[in-house]
Design a protein around this motif. Sequence first.
Motif, PDB file in Angstrom:
ATOM      1  N   VAL A 174     -27.702  40.354  19.256  1.00  0.00           N
ATOM      2  CA  VAL A 174     -26.281  40.194  18.946  1.00  0.00           C
ATOM      3  C   VAL A 174     -26.061  38.915  18.155  1.00  0.00           C
ATOM      4  O   VAL A 174     -26.561  37.859  18.526  1.00  0.00           O
ATOM      5  CB  VAL A 174     -25.438  40.143  20.232  1.00  0.00           C
ATOM      6  CG1 VAL A 174     -23.977  39.897  19.901  1.00  0.00           C
ATOM      7  CG2 VAL A 174     -25.599  41.428  21.003  1.00  0.00           C
ATOM      8  N   GLN A 179     -22.696  33.278  12.888  1.00  0.00           N
ATOM      9  CA  GLN A 179     -24.121  33.387  12.596  1.00  0.00           C
ATOM     10  C   GLN A 179     -24.365  34.319  11.429  1.00  0.00           C
ATOM     11  O   GLN A 179     -25.223  34.064  10.580  1.00  0.00           O
ATOM     12  CB  GLN A 179     -24.872  33.886  13.831  1.00  0.00           C
ATOM     13  CG  GLN A 179     -24.934  32.871  14.946  1.00  0.00           C
ATOM     14  CD  GLN A 179     -25.596  33.441  16.184  1.00  0.00           C
ATOM     15  OE1 GLN A 179     -25.303  34.564  16.605  1.00  0.00           O
ATOM     16  NE2 GLN A 179     -26.491  32.681  16.765  1.00  0.00           N
ATOM     17  N   LEU A 181     -22.306  34.953   8.995  1.00  0.00           N
ATOM     18  CA  LEU A 181     -21.901  34.253   7.773  1.00  0.00           C
ATOM     19  C   LEU A 181     -23.008  33.320   7.319  1.00  0.00           C
ATOM     20  O   LEU A 181     -23.362  33.280   6.140  1.00  0.00           O
ATOM     21  CB  LEU A 181     -20.614  33.461   8.020  1.00  0.00           C
ATOM     22  CG  LEU A 181     -19.314  34.253   7.969  1.00  0.00           C
ATOM     23  CD1 LEU A 181     -18.131  33.334   8.182  1.00  0.00           C
ATOM     24  CD2 LEU A 181     -19.174  34.966   6.630  1.00  0.00           C
ATOM     25  N   ASP A 182     -23.565  32.571   8.254  1.00  0.00           N
ATOM     26  CA  ASP A 182     -24.662  31.665   7.907  1.00  0.00           C
ATOM     27  C   ASP A 182     -25.813  32.425   7.275  1.00  0.00           C
ATOM     28  O   ASP A 182     -26.358  32.035   6.249  1.00  0.00           O
ATOM     29  CB  ASP A 182     -25.186  30.965   9.172  1.00  0.00           C
ATOM     30  CG  ASP A 182     -24.284  29.808   9.558  1.00  0.00           C
ATOM     31  OD1 ASP A 182     -23.269  29.611   8.884  1.00  0.00           O
ATOM     32  OD2 ASP A 182     -24.611  29.115  10.522  1.00  0.00           O
ATOM     33  N   THR A 187     -25.160  29.117   4.459  1.00  0.00           N
ATOM     34  CA  THR A 187     -24.689  28.139   5.431  1.00  0.00           C
ATOM     35  C   THR A 187     -23.393  27.472   5.014  1.00  0.00           C
ATOM     36  O   THR A 187     -22.576  27.125   5.845  1.00  0.00           O
ATOM     37  CB  THR A 187     -25.743  27.034   5.625  1.00  0.00           C
ATOM     38  OG1 THR A 187     -27.017  27.641   5.661  1.00  0.00           O
ATOM     39  CG2 THR A 187     -25.492  26.258   6.885  1.00  0.00           C
ATOM     40  N   SER A 189     -20.968  28.584   2.991  1.00  0.00           N
ATOM     41  CA  SER A 189     -19.877  29.406   2.489  1.00  0.00           C
ATOM     42  C   SER A 189     -18.634  29.170   3.332  1.00  0.00           C
ATOM     43  O   SER A 189     -18.713  28.873   4.516  1.00  0.00           O
ATOM     44  CB  SER A 189     -20.259  30.878   2.533  1.00  0.00           C
ATOM     45  OG  SER A 189     -20.364  31.314   3.856  1.00  0.00           O
ATOM     46  N   ILE A 191     -15.946  31.162   4.312  1.00  0.00           N
ATOM     47  CA  ILE A 191     -15.382  32.498   4.378  1.00  0.00           C
ATOM     48  C   ILE A 191     -14.704  32.715   5.723  1.00  0.00           C
ATOM     49  O   ILE A 191     -15.153  32.201   6.735  1.00  0.00           O
ATOM     50  CB  ILE A 191     -16.501  33.544   4.200  1.00  0.00           C
ATOM     51  CG1 ILE A 191     -17.328  33.217   2.954  1.00  0.00           C
ATOM     52  CG2 ILE A 191     -15.923  34.940   4.131  1.00  0.00           C
ATOM     53  CD1 ILE A 191     -16.763  33.724   1.698  1.00  0.00           C
ATOM     54  N   LEU A 193     -13.844  34.328   9.142  1.00  0.00           N
ATOM     55  CA  LEU A 193     -14.696  35.046  10.084  1.00  0.00           C
ATOM     56  C   LEU A 193     -14.386  36.542  10.054  1.00  0.00           C
ATOM     57  O   LEU A 193     -15.277  37.377  10.159  1.00  0.00           O
ATOM     58  CB  LEU A 193     -14.490  34.501  11.499  1.00  0.00           C
ATOM     59  CG  LEU A 193     -15.082  33.123  11.771  1.00  0.00           C
ATOM     60  CD1 LEU A 193     -14.735  32.671  13.180  1.00  0.00           C
ATOM     61  CD2 LEU A 193     -16.583  33.147  11.605  1.00  0.00           C
ATOM     62  N   ARG A 220     -17.827  42.905  22.172  1.00  0.00           N
ATOM     63  CA  ARG A 220     -16.526  42.244  22.180  1.00  0.00           C
ATOM     64  C   ARG A 220     -16.654  40.779  22.580  1.00  0.00           C
ATOM     65  O   ARG A 220     -17.345  40.444  23.521  1.00  0.00           O
ATOM     66  CB  ARG A 220     -15.605  42.965  23.172  1.00  0.00           C
ATOM     67  CG  ARG A 220     -14.202  42.474  23.137  1.00  0.00           C
ATOM     68  CD  ARG A 220     -13.322  43.435  23.892  1.00  0.00           C
ATOM     69  NE  ARG A 220     -12.355  44.018  23.012  1.00  0.00           N
ATOM     70  CZ  ARG A 220     -11.119  43.565  22.885  1.00  0.00           C
ATOM     71  NH1 ARG A 220     -10.737  42.526  23.576  1.00  0.00           N
ATOM     72  NH2 ARG A 220     -10.289  44.144  22.075  1.00  0.00           N
ATOM     73  N   SER A 221     -15.995  39.952  21.828  1.00  0.00           N
ATOM     74  CA  SER A 221     -15.968  38.507  22.030  1.00  0.00           C
ATOM     75  C   SER A 221     -17.328  37.871  21.814  1.00  0.00           C
ATOM     76  O   SER A 221     -17.534  36.717  22.170  1.00  0.00           O
ATOM     77  CB  SER A 221     -15.453  38.147  23.417  1.00  0.00           C
ATOM     78  OG  SER A 221     -16.475  38.255  24.374  1.00  0.00           O
ATOM     79  N   ALA A 222     -18.257  38.610  21.214  1.00  0.00           N
ATOM     80  CA  ALA A 222     -19.562  38.015  20.942  1.00  0.00           C
ATOM     81  C   ALA A 222     -19.992  38.254  19.498  1.00  0.00           C
ATOM     82  O   ALA A 222     -20.403  37.327  18.811  1.00  0.00           O
ATOM     83  CB  ALA A 222     -20.606  38.564  21.896  1.00  0.00           C
TER      84      ALA A 222
END
Lengths: 229, 229
Positions: A174, A179, A181-182, A187, A189, A191, A193, A220-222
């Motif tokens: 997960v 993460q 995006l990175d 790293t 950027s 942007i 979420l 969810r939430s992760a």
Amino acid sequence: MKQPRLLLVEDDPALAELLEFRFQAEGYTVLSTPDGDEALLLAAEEAPDLVLLDWMIEGTSGIEVCRRLRRDKATAHVPIIMLTARGAEDDMIRGLETGADDYITKPFSPRELIARVSAIMRRIRPALAGEQITVGDLTLDATAHKVTRKGTILALGPTEFRLLKFFMEHPGRVFSRGQLLDAVWGTDSDIELRTVDVHIRRLRKGIELEGAVDPVRTVRSAGYALEAV
Amino acid sequence: MKQPRLLLVEDDPALAELLEFRFQAEGYTVLSTPDGDEALLLAAEEAPDLVLLDWMIEGTSGIEVCRRLRRDKATAHVPIIMLTARGAEDDMIRGLETGADDYITKPFSPRELIARVSAIMRRIRPALAGEQITVGDLTLDATAHKVTRKGTILALGPTEFRLLKFFMEHPGRVFSRGQLLDAVWGTDSDIELRTVDVHIRRLRKGIELEGAVDPVRTVRSAGYALEAV
DNA sequence: AATGATCGTCACATACATGTCACAAAAGGC
DNA sequence: GCCTTTTGTGACATGTATGTGACGATCATT
């Protein structure tokens, strides 16, 4: 895809240790020596993918090491990055003439060096990384830039492709939006979420297939994960 | 898997509070102090996983703190990120020489800093993200974000997941409602104690399985514990 | 210049999780 | 057994996370 190997030739113990630490953290296998002659030995025996070469080292001088590395067939093709002191412009020029691929002047930030090394590695290693990855009924060919599901060729946008590739390199795991995006965007950027959500949607749409379940799991939430369906 | 701990040394109260807030939101436990000497104490006693160090602080200067952290065996390995003012290139360089792992120049965006910190955390503590915990017939995989009991995959809400994870990290031990709130909800949450009861119930419901006993033990007037059934 | 593809963002809809309460049930203390 | 304290449980309003379609911006290609 095996870990990239890196030969570090640096005689300042503090700097050597720092770089060793940072590069190991980046997933490199680091061979380190302060000595020029030993460096040549290591280069011949261990076949590193890249050499970081300090100019001022014990034993054989940096430029001499560089020259010999280039002369030996086994190491002639290995990229070399030279580490030079600020202001030693002449040395730097001679280093590049001798066959170094890049240089960086001290003091430099570890991040900058890592960025350059990764850039070179990406350039050098695509052949090495040109394998296929298979997760569940999905197959991704990085070199051919193609994805298939149950044999059917899928059409994905560039970003969706990179996103899927990243997921397939770490199946089942997960990742938070940050993460992702990175990893997929880079790293630095800047942007939103939520943009990740949209691309997840586009990815889902891109790989959907009659009679096959969605392998992208929302936690969810992760974050999200790719299930090895 | 315990929460990553972060030591913040920053004497601008506004910035400190902002960072504290943001990092707590990211799941970090944040220790914060504006004072260099106190920072050294905290570092020694609280064993943080990472230090954010402002250059301009009261008491001992940033570079001195950095140096001492590196000198003490107990803290020598802890990654340090320096916060410097823009243009203070020399300071930055000296910081890196002294053993800082990275730096970031003010002003910076909290997101960028968080990205760098998480990048380092992920690399430094792979174990943090890596393994399965097993207690009795329960197995929890933090990276995949999955819980199974006797092979059956269980569906838990986010809070129940964190609650179970915490219990599984300390099997058999009894925790008061207050302790559970601190550990699972966060130190500064302002939640009714009885809310824990409700989530305990939801957890019990979530992990119940035909022919298996409830591993959650109620300890009257004390709290709850997870039994290694 | 026009086209088409792709991108990042937003607004809205929807689904789910949360914290609290009120009451029921259980456990001790005497 | 009776009373007090503590815990279990269902329901509910609210908040929060995610799904989804649309839009304008950008860029490469023609």
